[in-house]
Write a protein that holds these residues in place. Structure first.
Motif, PDB file in Angstrom:
ATOM      1  N   TYR A 261      35.741 -16.058  33.600  1.00  0.00           N
ATOM      2  CA  TYR A 261      35.657 -17.344  34.293  1.00  0.00           C
ATOM      3  C   TYR A 261      34.263 -17.937  34.083  1.00  0.00           C
ATOM      4  O   TYR A 261      33.399 -17.881  34.965  1.00  0.00           O
ATOM      5  CB  TYR A 261      35.930 -17.163  35.788  1.00  0.00           C
ATOM      6  N   PRO A 262      33.997 -18.516  32.902  1.00  0.00           N
ATOM      7  CA  PRO A 262      32.652 -18.980  32.563  1.00  0.00           C
ATOM      8  C   PRO A 262      32.191 -20.242  33.284  1.00  0.00           C
ATOM      9  O   PRO A 262      31.005 -20.571  33.247  1.00  0.00           O
ATOM     10  CB  PRO A 262      32.728 -19.217  31.056  1.00  0.00           C
ATOM     11  N   ASP A 263      33.108 -20.962  33.932  1.00  0.00           N
ATOM     12  CA  ASP A 263      32.723 -22.162  34.673  1.00  0.00           C
ATOM     13  C   ASP A 263      31.958 -21.731  35.929  1.00  0.00           C
ATOM     14  O   ASP A 263      32.448 -20.916  36.724  1.00  0.00           O
ATOM     15  CB  ASP A 263      33.967 -22.962  35.058  1.00  0.00           C
TER      16      ASP A 263
ATOM     17  N   PHE B 250      32.567 -18.724  38.844  1.00  0.00           N
ATOM     18  CA  PHE B 250      31.882 -17.431  38.981  1.00  0.00           C
ATOM     19  C   PHE B 250      30.817 -17.400  40.075  1.00  0.00           C
ATOM     20  O   PHE B 250      30.541 -16.331  40.635  1.00  0.00           O
ATOM     21  CB  PHE B 250      31.308 -16.947  37.651  1.00  0.00           C
ATOM     22  N   LEU B 251      30.229 -18.549  40.408  1.00  0.00           N
ATOM     23  CA  LEU B 251      29.179 -18.513  41.433  1.00  0.00           C
ATOM     24  C   LEU B 251      29.698 -18.059  42.802  1.00  0.00           C
ATOM     25  O   LEU B 251      29.033 -17.266  43.479  1.00  0.00           O
ATOM     26  CB  LEU B 251      28.482 -19.865  41.535  1.00  0.00           C
ATOM     27  N   PRO B 252      30.881 -18.527  43.253  1.00  0.00           N
ATOM     28  CA  PRO B 252      31.379 -18.003  44.526  1.00  0.00           C
ATOM     29  C   PRO B 252      31.604 -16.491  44.497  1.00  0.00           C
ATOM     30  O   PRO B 252      31.393 -15.805  45.503  1.00  0.00           O
ATOM     31  CB  PRO B 252      32.706 -18.759  44.720  1.00  0.00           C
ATOM     32  N   PHE B 253      32.003 -15.979  43.333  1.00  0.00           N
ATOM     33  CA  PHE B 253      32.228 -14.531  43.205  1.00  0.00           C
ATOM     34  C   PHE B 253      30.916 -13.766  43.299  1.00  0.00           C
ATOM     35  O   PHE B 253      30.784 -12.836  44.104  1.00  0.00           O
ATOM     36  CB  PHE B 253      32.934 -14.218  41.885  1.00  0.00           C
ATOM     37  N   VAL B 254      29.921 -14.148  42.489  1.00  0.00           N
ATOM     38  CA  VAL B 254      28.661 -13.397  42.512  1.00  0.00           C
ATOM     39  C   VAL B 254      27.921 -13.613  43.827  1.00  0.00           C
ATOM     40  O   VAL B 254      27.200 -12.731  44.291  1.00  0.00           O
ATOM     41  CB  VAL B 254      27.758 -13.758  41.301  1.00  0.00           C
ATOM     42  N   GLY B 255      28.123 -14.781  44.452  1.00  0.00           N
ATOM     43  CA  GLY B 255      27.527 -15.016  45.760  1.00  0.00           C
ATOM     44  C   GLY B 255      28.110 -14.080  46.800  1.00  0.00           C
ATOM     45  O   GLY B 255      27.391 -13.532  47.644  1.00  0.00           O
TER      46      GLY B 255
ATOM     47  N   LEU C  52      39.820 -15.950  42.175  1.00  0.00           N
ATOM     48  CA  LEU C  52      39.908 -15.380  40.831  1.00  0.00           C
ATOM     49  C   LEU C  52      40.946 -14.263  40.800  1.00  0.00           C
ATOM     50  O   LEU C  52      41.240 -13.638  41.824  1.00  0.00           O
ATOM     51  CB  LEU C  52      38.542 -14.832  40.389  1.00  0.00           C
ATOM     52  N   ASP C  53      41.476 -13.991  39.624  1.00  0.00           N
ATOM     53  CA  ASP C  53      42.475 -12.944  39.440  1.00  0.00           C
ATOM     54  C   ASP C  53      41.757 -11.606  39.278  1.00  0.00           C
ATOM     55  O   ASP C  53      41.192 -11.313  38.220  1.00  0.00           O
ATOM     56  CB  ASP C  53      43.324 -13.262  38.205  1.00  0.00           C
TER      57      ASP C  53
END
Length: 209
Positions: free
Chosen positions: A97-99, A103-108, A134-135
Motif C-alpha cells: 500500500y504505497p499511498d 500506510f501512514l494510519p498503519f504505521v501510526g 488494509l488487508d
C-alpha cells in the motif's frame, strides 16, 4: 463577481498544484521509543492537517540502525530480532500500500502500540491493519515469505542514508530536520515556500519563515 472569484480560485489552485510536494524522508525502526514519539506526536498529526497531503510526500523507511550482511543474507536490528520482525511488517504494508494515505494510519497505529505487544505478535499488526482498512492477509503473506521479506530489508537498507547517525533520521527536501524543533509542519511549509509554493490551508497555522 462570482465568475472572477472562480477564476482566481482556479489560478490559486493551479499555482499550488504546479509546485512539487516536499519530500520527507522518515528513517525509523519499530522498537525505537524516539521514533514512536516522533511518529505519533508529529508525523501523523502533521500529515492529518487538511491540505498537507497535497504538499508533502512521505517516504517511510522502517530500517533505522539495523546492519545488513548481503552475503550472509542476515539483518541485525538494534533492538533485536523482534524489531526486525516488526520492521518487516511495516515494510510489507508500505510495499503493498504505497499511498501515504493508506500506510501512514498503519504505521501510526504500530508506533502507538506498547513495545511488549509488538514483539513477535501477529495480532497487534492485524489490529492495526484492520483499523487502517488494509488487508492483513496479504501483508502477512509478504511478511512470512522469506524471499520477499529479504528483498524489502535490502531495499529499505538502501533507502536509509549511510551517514545517518541516529533515529529518527528525518530529511525534509534534502535538509536534515532538527528533531528538537518539534515542528514538522513549519519545516514542510518553509520548504514548500522556498520552492515558490503556496501551502494554502495546510500552512495557515504554521509560522512560515
Amino acid at each position: 463577481m462570482k465568475f472572477v472569484a472562480a477564476i482566481l480560485s482556479l489560478v490559486a489552485g493551479s499555482a499550488i498544484a504546479a509546485t512539487d510536494p516536499v519530500e520527507v524522508l522518515v528513517c525509523v525502526e519499530a522498537l525505537c521509543p524516539s521514533c514512536e514519539g516522533f511518529v505519533t506526536d508529529y508525523l501523523i498529526p502533521t500529515a492529518s492537517i487538511p491540505g498537507m497531503k497535497d504538499i508533502m510526500k512521505v517516504t517511510y523507511v522502517p530500517f533505522g540502525n539495523a546492519k545488513i550482511d548481503l552475503d550472509a543474507k542476515t539483518v541485525t536490528c538494534q533492538h533485536g530480532d523482534t524489531e526486525c520482525f516488526a520492521n518487516s511488517y511495516e515494510q510489507c504494508a508500505i510495499d503493498i500500500y504505497p499511498d501515504q494515505d493508506d500506510f501512514l494510519p498503519f504505521v501510526g497505529c504500530v508506533a502507538a502500540i506498547p513495545t511488549q505487544f509488538k514483539m513477535s505478535q501477529d495480532s497487534s499488526f492485524e489490529a492495526c491493519a484492520e483499523s487502517a482498512g488494509l488487508d492483513f492477509g496479504v501483508i502477512k503473506t509478504c511478511h512470512d515469505d522469506p524471499d520477499r521479506a529479504w528483498d524489502l530489508q535490502v531495499s529499505n537498507s538502501e533507502l536509509t542514508p549511510a551517514d545517518h547517525e541516529y533515529t529518527p533520521w528525518i530529511v525534509v527536501d534534502g535538509e536534515l530536520y532538527d528533531n528538537s524543533s518539534h515542528d514538522l509542519q513549519k519545516a514542510v511549509c518553509d520548504a514548500y515556500a522556498a520552492k515558490g509554493g503556496d501551502g494554502g490551508d495546510a500552512c495557515k497555522t504554521a509560522m512560515v519563515m
